[in-house]
Design an enzyme around this catalytic site. Structure first.
Site, PDB file in Angstrom:
ATOM      1  N   ASN A 180      10.336  27.888  -8.891  1.00 50.39           N
ATOM      2  CA  ASN A 180      11.773  28.627  -8.726  1.00 50.39           C
ATOM      3  C   ASN A 180      12.990  27.730  -9.619  1.00 50.39           C
ATOM      4  O   ASN A 180      13.931  28.557 -10.001  1.00 50.39           O
ATOM      5  CB  ASN A 180      12.312  28.613  -7.219  1.00 50.39           C
ATOM      6  CG  ASN A 180      12.396  27.193  -6.611  1.00 50.39           C
ATOM      7  OD1 ASN A 180      11.753  26.238  -7.052  1.00 50.39           O
ATOM      8  ND2 ASN A 180      13.047  27.228  -5.741  1.00 50.39           N
ATOM      9  N   LYS A 185       2.737  18.378 -13.919  1.00 49.31           N
ATOM     10  CA  LYS A 185       2.055  19.736 -13.861  1.00 49.31           C
ATOM     11  C   LYS A 185       3.166  20.641 -13.484  1.00 49.31           C
ATOM     12  O   LYS A 185       3.592  20.600 -12.412  1.00 49.31           O
ATOM     13  CB  LYS A 185       0.909  19.726 -13.262  1.00 49.31           C
ATOM     14  CG  LYS A 185      -0.014  21.096 -13.097  1.00 49.31           C
ATOM     15  CD  LYS A 185      -0.853  21.348 -12.158  1.00 49.31           C
ATOM     16  CE  LYS A 185      -0.323  21.980 -10.740  1.00 49.31           C
ATOM     17  NZ  LYS A 185       0.194  23.395 -11.216  1.00 49.31           N
ATOM     18  N   VAL A 216       4.947  24.339   2.380  1.00 50.97           N
ATOM     19  CA  VAL A 216       4.698  23.194   3.331  1.00 50.97           C
ATOM     20  C   VAL A 216       3.242  23.071   3.266  1.00 50.97           C
ATOM     21  O   VAL A 216       2.782  22.137   3.636  1.00 50.97           O
ATOM     22  CB  VAL A 216       5.170  23.717   4.711  1.00 50.97           C
ATOM     23  CG1 VAL A 216       4.690  22.881   5.714  1.00 50.97           C
ATOM     24  CG2 VAL A 216       6.924  23.775   4.832  1.00 50.97           C
ATOM     25  N   GLU A 264       9.014  17.593  -1.320  1.00 54.28           N
ATOM     26  CA  GLU A 264      10.124  18.648  -1.288  1.00 54.28           C
ATOM     27  C   GLU A 264       9.450  19.989  -0.822  1.00 54.28           C
ATOM     28  O   GLU A 264       9.016  20.574  -1.840  1.00 54.28           O
ATOM     29  CB  GLU A 264      10.745  18.687  -2.595  1.00 54.28           C
ATOM     30  CG  GLU A 264      11.448  17.309  -2.890  1.00 54.28           C
ATOM     31  CD  GLU A 264      12.612  16.661  -2.102  1.00 54.28           C
ATOM     32  OE1 GLU A 264      13.080  17.702  -1.237  1.00 54.28           O
ATOM     33  OE2 GLU A 264      13.067  15.483  -2.133  1.00 54.28           O
ATOM     34  N   CYS A 304      14.782  27.062  -2.108  1.00 51.27           N
ATOM     35  CA  CYS A 304      14.182  26.308  -0.959  1.00 51.27           C
ATOM     36  C   CYS A 304      15.424  26.297   0.005  1.00 51.27           C
ATOM     37  O   CYS A 304      14.773  26.437   1.523  1.00 51.27           O
ATOM     38  CB  CYS A 304      13.635  25.146  -1.494  1.00 51.27           C
ATOM     39  SG  CYS A 304      14.767  24.081  -2.154  1.00 51.27           S
ATOM     40  N   GLU A 340      15.223  13.102  -3.171  1.00 56.75           N
ATOM     41  CA  GLU A 340      15.678  13.183  -4.437  1.00 56.75           C
ATOM     42  C   GLU A 340      17.079  12.873  -4.615  1.00 56.75           C
ATOM     43  O   GLU A 340      17.828  13.647  -3.950  1.00 56.75           O
ATOM     44  CB  GLU A 340      15.042  14.374  -5.261  1.00 56.75           C
ATOM     45  CG  GLU A 340      13.675  14.479  -5.135  1.00 56.75           C
ATOM     46  CD  GLU A 340      13.036  15.711  -5.982  1.00 56.75           C
ATOM     47  OE1 GLU A 340      13.584  16.807  -5.982  1.00 56.75           O
ATOM     48  OE2 GLU A 340      11.755  15.341  -6.580  1.00 56.75           O
TER      49      GLU A 340
HETATM   50  P1  NAD Z   1       3.364  26.099  -4.192  1.00 58.55           P
HETATM   51  O1  NAD Z   1       2.874  25.082  -2.914  1.00 58.55           O
HETATM   52  O2  NAD Z   1       2.258  27.312  -4.112  1.00 58.55           O
HETATM   53  O3  NAD Z   1       2.964  25.382  -5.321  1.00 58.55           O
HETATM   54  C1  NAD Z   1       3.443  24.277  -6.082  1.00 58.55           C
HETATM   55  C2  NAD Z   1       2.728  23.495  -7.015  1.00 58.55           C
HETATM   56  O4  NAD Z   1       1.578  22.776  -6.289  1.00 58.55           O
HETATM   57  C3  NAD Z   1       2.139  24.371  -7.970  1.00 58.55           C
HETATM   58  O5  NAD Z   1       2.307  23.519  -9.275  1.00 58.55           O
HETATM   59  C4  NAD Z   1       0.726  24.612  -7.798  1.00 58.55           C
HETATM   60  O6  NAD Z   1      -0.084  24.771  -8.806  1.00 58.55           O
HETATM   61  C5  NAD Z   1       0.368  23.309  -7.058  1.00 58.55           C
HETATM   62  N1  NAD Z   1      -0.728  23.248  -6.231  1.00 58.55           N
HETATM   63  C6  NAD Z   1      -1.262  24.227  -5.451  1.00 58.55           C
HETATM   64  N2  NAD Z   1      -2.324  23.737  -4.919  1.00 58.55           N
HETATM   65  C7  NAD Z   1      -2.362  22.561  -5.009  1.00 58.55           C
HETATM   66  C8  NAD Z   1      -3.182  21.274  -4.517  1.00 58.55           C
HETATM   67  N3  NAD Z   1      -4.371  21.545  -3.438  1.00 58.55           N
HETATM   68  N4  NAD Z   1      -3.121  20.220  -4.922  1.00 58.55           N
HETATM   69  C9  NAD Z   1      -2.114  19.917  -5.804  1.00 58.55           C
HETATM   70  N5  NAD Z   1      -1.269  20.679  -6.326  1.00 58.55           N
HETATM   71  C10 NAD Z   1      -1.307  22.056  -5.905  1.00 58.55           C
HETATM   72  O7  NAD Z   1       4.686  26.490  -4.074  1.00 58.55           O
HETATM   73  P2  NAD Z   1       5.300  27.529  -4.946  1.00 58.55           P
HETATM   74  O8  NAD Z   1       4.825  28.960  -4.450  1.00 58.55           O
HETATM   75  O9  NAD Z   1       5.050  27.356  -6.446  1.00 58.55           O
HETATM   76  O10 NAD Z   1       6.742  27.295  -4.722  1.00 58.55           O
HETATM   77  C11 NAD Z   1       7.800  27.738  -3.743  1.00 58.55           C
HETATM   78  C12 NAD Z   1       7.900  26.972  -2.508  1.00 58.55           C
HETATM   79  O11 NAD Z   1       8.434  25.552  -3.004  1.00 58.55           O
HETATM   80  C13 NAD Z   1       8.854  27.431  -1.427  1.00 58.55           C
HETATM   81  O12 NAD Z   1       8.196  27.244  -0.158  1.00 58.55           O
HETATM   82  C14 NAD Z   1       9.839  26.501  -1.544  1.00 58.55           C
HETATM   83  O13 NAD Z   1      10.664  26.276  -0.351  1.00 58.55           O
HETATM   84  C15 NAD Z   1       9.430  25.454  -2.020  1.00 58.55           C
HETATM   85  N6  NAD Z   1      10.592  24.592  -2.924  1.00 58.55           N
HETATM   86  C16 NAD Z   1      11.228  23.321  -2.168  1.00 58.55           C
HETATM   87  C17 NAD Z   1      12.080  22.635  -2.959  1.00 58.55           C
HETATM   88  C18 NAD Z   1      12.811  21.556  -2.263  1.00 58.55           C
HETATM   89  O14 NAD Z   1      13.176  20.702  -2.780  1.00 58.55           O
HETATM   90  N7  NAD Z   1      12.543  21.257  -0.904  1.00 58.55           N
HETATM   91  C19 NAD Z   1      12.527  22.871  -4.174  1.00 58.55           C
HETATM   92  C20 NAD Z   1      11.940  24.266  -4.966  1.00 58.55           C
HETATM   93  C21 NAD Z   1      11.074  24.858  -4.027  1.00 58.55           C
END
Ligand code: NAD
Length: 503
Positions: free
Chosen positions: A156, A179, A233, A253, A287, A473
């Protein structure tokens, strides 16, 4: 077919590594559903090589005086600012977010954080503490770089996330293997090239490409000292579990389902603006979104009337036009997920649909360039008369879907706001500042706002409570997440405390 952007590879040892993959996939422009670039998935052997390149760079980078690291990172921040609009266009193509956002928020807030941590370490931020214990004994502490750290990003805020992780990481003398999300990787090697141009030595910032399996390989690697992860999560739980096996430091995060609480005396226009920002900025893909909007029964009708007026100010359209303030969702799977929640809200939850819905927006045929017909466009959607047990109220949708809930008393709204396993953000709108602080003090969330929503400056430490994360962060506390402490007790009196004295 010629794609608009060059293919993306891994980047390590200070250069693009064209031989680092045996397979590839395409990234998609969310506005049109057209491919934009081929991304070459980094092989395990190449991930090992990226980590080895970071290990090789670590001794010299961590020994570089902090003020010199600061100078290099400040040059990178200046390059980011000078190329703001080019980088913003890349982010717009990759995420679908309108240029009006990416050119004013995404790169800017990333560069701000880089400058902030460069200034912090340049100004003594890596210094430890001294405690005089007795006249002849004191304790001093030092902050020590961790080593090679992993950064894993969500889709995002791609370049912002890359910078929020790499800025304090590099400033504190660590090296990073980063990554990006497989959905939005375009910024990653451009950022690596900017760091290199600014003088960041080869191996200090490296990029690998791919999806979950690449992230999982990186996370479990024994040479990784810390994992900083942004994402869902459910993924965060897997990543933290894997990191725990190697006793690695983590920052998580994660997602949220944050309450936006309008108190009875609030300035309604200000509260409506806040609720709009908390739900429709970035097409709801933030988020910290305040998707549970709690409104007192007494002002609900007026609040909804003014909200519907403000929704008219949402302008979807050409994402590169600076008047457009609403883009498509990031990807086809995410588009289908958000639509399924909207349908669930109508059919199973039986919430009242105030505006929007699952149908294709009518503007697609009337106002848009025809090429947008296949893009991942949705309507801003507002449900009202929602109840706490509804799925749309309980789960993170991560799209432009607002749920309005009414309440009677302050104690009631605080209890309901906290009745979630997530605790990322929360906010209160009121003119009664005493009450604002009292309510905020009771809210179970790591990021809170009073009479505003969403601003997250470099100076503000941000991180979730409960299932929404571990650690923070940014801000002063942000640097602490990238160092390990060493305490030293110095005794000058000559007497070692001992139980082994001669009787
Ligand atoms: P996601 O969990 O699907 O993917 C995030 C990253 O993790 C990607 O780079 C993905 O390739 C990687 N990944 C997937 N499986 C993995 C594994 N088993 N081991 C290591 N890496 C792995 O999340 P998304 O759909 O890309 O992002 C949206 C989510 O991110 C929402 O839930 C949002 O709330 C959250 N978010 C949180 C913050 C914060 O600061 N708290 C900021 C931005 C987004």
């Amino acid at each position: 077919m010629t794609l608009p952007y060059a293919p993306r590879f891994a980047f390590y040892d200070g250069k693009l590594q064209r031989g680092s993959s045996t397979s590839s996939f395409q990234t998609i422009d969310p506005a049109t559903a057209e491919p934009t670039a081929n991304i070459h998935t980094t092989t395990p052997a190449a991930i090992d090589a990226a980590i080895a390149s970071a290990q090789k760079a670590f001794p010299a980078w961590s020994a570089t005086p902090a003020i010199e690291r600061a100078r290099i990172l400040q040059r990178a921040a200046a390059l980011l600012r000078a190329r703001n609009d080019d980088l913003a266009r890349i982010e717009t193509r990759d995420t679908g977010k309108p240029f009006s956002e990416t050119s004013t928020v995404d790169v800017v807030t990333g560069a701000d954080v880089l400058e902030y941590f460069a200034n912090m370490v340049g100004g003594g931020g890596m210094n430890g503490e001294t405690t005089q214990l007795r006249p002849d004994a004191w304790v001093y502490t030092t902050k020590n770089s961790l080593g090679v750290c992993a950064g894993i990003g969500a889709w995002n805020y791609p370049i912002q996330i890359a910078l929020w992780k790499s800025a304090p990481c590099l400033a504190a003398g660590n090296c990073m293997v980063y990554k990006p999300s497989e959905f939005t990787p375009l910024h990653s090697t451009v950022l690596a090239e900017i760091y290199a141009e600014a003088g960041v030595p080869a191996g200090v910032f490296n990029v690998i490409q791919g999806g979950g399996e690449v992230g999982a390989y990186l996370t479990q690697h024994p040479s990784i000292a810390k994992v900083s992860f942004t994402g869902q999560v459910s993924t965060g739980a897997k990543v933290a579990g894997s990191a725990a096996g190697g006793m690695k430091y983590v920052t998580m995060e994660l997602g949220g389902k944050s309450p936006c609480i309008i108190l009875p005396d609030a300035d309604i226009d200000q509260a409506v603006d806040g609720a709009m920002m908390a739900n429709f900025f970035s097409t709801g893909q933030v988020c910290t979104n305040g998707t549970r909007v709690f409104v007192p029964e007494t002002i609900k009708a007026e609040f909804e009337k003014r909200l519907l007026e403000k929704v008219q100010h949402i302008r979807a359209g050409d994402v590169l036009d600076s008047n457009t303030n609403f883009g498509p969702l990031v990807s086809k799977p995410h588009y289908e997920k958000v639509l399924s929640y909207i349908r669930h809200g109508i059919q199973q939850d039986k919430a009242k649909l105030l505006c929007g819905g699952p149908e294709k927006p009518t503007w697609l045929s009337s106002h848009y360039d025809k090429s947008y017909a296949n893009g991942y466009w949705v309507q801003p959607t507002i449900f009202t008369n929602c109840t706490d047990d509804m799925k749309i109220v309980q789960e993170e949708i991560f799209g432009p879907v607002m749920s309005i809930l009414s309440y009677k008393t302050i104690d009631e709204v605080v209890a309901r706001a906290n009745a979630t396993k997530m605790g990322l953000a929360a906010g209160v709108f009121t003119n009664n500042l005493n009450l604002a602080h009292q309510v905020v003090a009771k809210l179970e969330a790591g990021i809170t706002w009073i009479n505003t929503w969403g601003e997250s400056p470099a100076e503000m430490s941000v991180g979730g409570w409960k299932m929404s994360g571990v650690g923070v962060e940014n801000g002063r506390k942000g640097l602490e997440a990238w160092v390990k402490n060493k305490s030293t007790l110095v005794e000058m009196g000559g007497a070692v405390p001992t139980v082994f004295a001669k009787l």
